[in-house]
Design a protein around this motif. Structure first.
Motif, mmCIF file in Angstrom:
data_model
loop_
_atom_site.group_PDB
_atom_site.id
_atom_site.type_symbol
_atom_site.label_atom_id
_atom_site.label_comp_id
_atom_site.label_asym_id
_atom_site.label_seq_id
_atom_site.Cartn_x
_atom_site.Cartn_y
_atom_site.Cartn_z
ATOM 1 N N ASP A 87 0.850 -1.187 0.000
ATOM 2 C CA ASP A 87 0.000 0.000 0.000
ATOM 3 C C ASP A 87 0.890 1.243 0.000
ATOM 4 O OD1 ASP A 87 -1.799 2.025 0.346
ATOM 5 O OD2 ASP A 87 -2.667 1.250 2.199
ATOM 6 N N LEU A 88 0.932 1.920 -1.136
ATOM 7 C CA LEU A 88 1.799 3.092 -1.302
ATOM 8 C C LEU A 88 1.058 4.408 -1.136
ATOM 9 C CD1 LEU A 88 3.763 1.965 -4.499
ATOM 10 C CD2 LEU A 88 4.529 1.792 -2.132
ATOM 11 N N SER A 89 -0.186 4.353 -0.710
ATOM 12 C CA SER A 89 -0.976 5.589 -0.664
ATOM 13 C C SER A 89 -0.317 6.651 0.198
ATOM 14 C CB SER A 89 -2.388 5.288 -0.164
ATOM 15 O OG SER A 89 -2.345 4.634 1.098
ATOM 16 N N HIS A 90 0.232 6.250 1.352
ATOM 17 C CA HIS A 90 0.900 7.212 2.222
ATOM 18 C C HIS A 90 2.235 6.657 2.736
ATOM 19 C CE1 HIS A 90 -3.288 8.660 2.313
ATOM 20 N NE2 HIS A 90 -2.746 9.852 2.454
ATOM 21 N N SER A 91 2.867 5.815 1.936
ATOM 22 C CA SER A 91 4.166 5.249 2.304
ATOM 23 C C SER A 91 5.133 5.395 1.140
ATOM 24 C CB SER A 91 4.032 3.765 2.672
ATOM 25 O OG SER A 91 3.259 3.591 3.829
ATOM 26 N N GLY A 92 6.392 5.631 1.459
ATOM 27 C CA GLY A 92 7.395 5.800 0.418
ATOM 28 C C GLY A 92 8.792 5.776 1.012
ATOM 29 N N THR A 93 9.755 6.235 0.228
ATOM 30 C CA THR A 93 11.136 6.246 0.707
ATOM 31 C C THR A 93 11.959 7.281 -0.043
ATOM 32 O OG1 THR A 93 13.097 4.863 1.149
ATOM 33 C CG2 THR A 93 11.956 4.476 -0.924
ATOM 34 N N THR A 94 12.974 7.755 0.615
ATOM 35 C CA THR A 94 14.000 8.548 -0.057
ATOM 36 C C THR A 94 14.972 7.577 -0.727
ATOM 37 O OG1 THR A 94 15.634 8.533 1.742
ATOM 38 C CG2 THR A 94 13.885 10.183 1.860
ATOM 39 N N SER A 95 15.904 8.100 -1.490
ATOM 40 C CA SER A 95 16.998 7.283 -2.013
ATOM 41 C C SER A 95 18.151 8.197 -2.372
ATOM 42 C CB SER A 95 16.560 6.498 -3.250
ATOM 43 O OG SER A 95 17.677 5.831 -3.829
ATOM 44 N N VAL A 96 19.329 7.906 -1.832
ATOM 45 C CA VAL A 96 20.547 8.576 -2.270
ATOM 46 C C VAL A 96 21.530 7.488 -2.660
ATOM 47 C CG1 VAL A 96 21.455 8.749 0.112
ATOM 48 C CG2 VAL A 96 22.377 10.227 -1.694
ATOM 49 N N THR A 97 22.084 7.611 -3.862
ATOM 50 C CA THR A 97 23.027 6.616 -4.362
ATOM 51 C C THR A 97 24.315 7.296 -4.801
ATOM 52 O OG1 THR A 97 21.975 6.759 -6.540
ATOM 53 C CG2 THR A 97 21.284 4.966 -5.110
#
Length: 358
Positions: A166-176
């Motif tokens: 469920d991505l409605s209010h969930s996510g992530t940053t990403s630095v590579t």
């Protein structure tokens, strides 16, 4: 020409034909529109300067990740994830490092998915052509690098949608961070950060200097703010019952107090994506010089309480003895002390320290 030379020539021709076939197949993939120019050909016109034959190498690196603390949430999980890959894409002395800082109810699941999918999507270049050709493209063709990174982030974000989370209010940053020879390429979405430390000598003394490579994607940055407003979003801090603003600027729907995301770019976050939050990374490149000794990438568990200069100074204390792991542990300890001084809440903390040596 002897039979052996003829056979070698035939093999080489077949390899080139196979390379062209796979390249053509990849270019026709609609997931990779950045890899084509208007005529449908690989964009290959922008080259960087030739790289030096001598260059700083990664001498060591370390990783440390610590779960945060939230009062009355004893079952809290660490929502950060990371990867540290050597000889990436089977290229000698190529490294890929990454940190993902998940948020929302399913933040841990999202960051873990990106941990597995993003490197695999970046490595698709190794299926396009021979190993030496991949290395040459990465080291000499800026447009190829940028196109591949943007395509990999886009493909990863699209795969999240079909992953059953469920991505409605969930996510992530990403630095590579990708490094090979004197090339350092950093890409980021969100507010995780990459900082490089230089050792500068003055007379008989030396001092560390910190330079931030990436830009934290905050909603009140002018470019980010304009995009969110154009998507009919709203940017302002959370307000208490009396209307007093509290905390950082956040992204809201125009007429609803949702989703309240404190960053303007992320992977996942479907609700926020409807009001201008995007998963497109900013890409930054740097030629590593002899003065560059330390690279730190970390979640905001570090950057929320330590300045760039403080972090580089702490890590610098372990550079001479080559103990990158100890540098990571020291950074986590310092950040934890500062979180405790400021609040009852301690954020998840993840940091990777890379030491360069000539």
């Amino acid at each position: 020409m002897c039979i052996r030379d003829r056979l070698h020539s035939v093999v080489e021709q077949r390899k080139k034909l196979e390379e062209r076939r796979v390249m053509k197949q990849l270019m026709s993939n609609s997931m990779f529109p950045w890899l084509r120019n208007e005529s449908g050909m690989l964009t290959n016109s922008k080259y960087s300067a030739p790289l030096s034959k001598t260059y700083p190498r990664v001498s060591s690196y370390g990783v440390s990740s610590q779960m945060g603390v939230v009062p009355k949430r004893p079952n809290k999980l660490n929502q950060d994830a990371y990867f540290a890959l050597e000889n990436f894409m089977d290229i000698d002395n190529a490294y890929l490092f990454g940190i993902m800082d998940g948020h929302g109810h399913f933040g841990r699941e999202v960051s873990t998915l990106v941990k597995s999918k993003l490197p695999a999507n970046l490595a698709l270049a190794s299926t396009v052509c021979q190993k030496d050709r991949v290395r040459d493209l990465f080291l000499t063709d800026e447009s190829f690098r940028e196109s591949l990174v943007k395509a990999a982030y886009a493909k990863t974000n699209s795969e999240l949608v079909t992953a059953g989370v469920d991505l409605s209010h969930s996510g992530t940053t990403s630095v590579t961070a990708f490094t090979c020879e004197s090339l350092l390429l950093c890409a980021n979405v969100g507010d995780s950060r990459a900082v490089i430390g230089s050792l500068e000598y003055q007379s008989t003394e030396h001092r560390w200097r910190a330079n931030q490579i990436t830009v934290d994607h905050k909603p009140d940055l002018e470019e980010e703010y304009k995009r969110i407003i154009s998507f009919n979003g709203r940017v302002e801090p959370y307000k208490d019952a009396t209307g007093k603003p509290l905390g950082p600027h956040r992204v809201w729907m125009k007429t609803k107090n949702s989703p309240g995301l404190a960053m303007s770019r992320s992977l996942g976050d479907i609700a926020a994506s409807k009001v201008g939050v995007i998963a497109v990374p900013d890409i930054f490149e740097l030629t590593i010089q002899n003065k560059h000794k330390i690279l730190i990438i970390a979640s905001d568990g570090i950057w929320g309480v330590l300045s760039n200069e403080q972090a580089i100074e702490i890590a610098g204390g372990y550079y001479e003895i080559g103990e990158a792991n100890l540098a990571c542990e020291a950074l986590v300890r310092a950040a934890t002390v500062e979180w405790k001084r400021q609040s009852e809440v301690i954020d998840d903390i993840t940091v990777i320290v890379i030491f360069f040596n000539q």
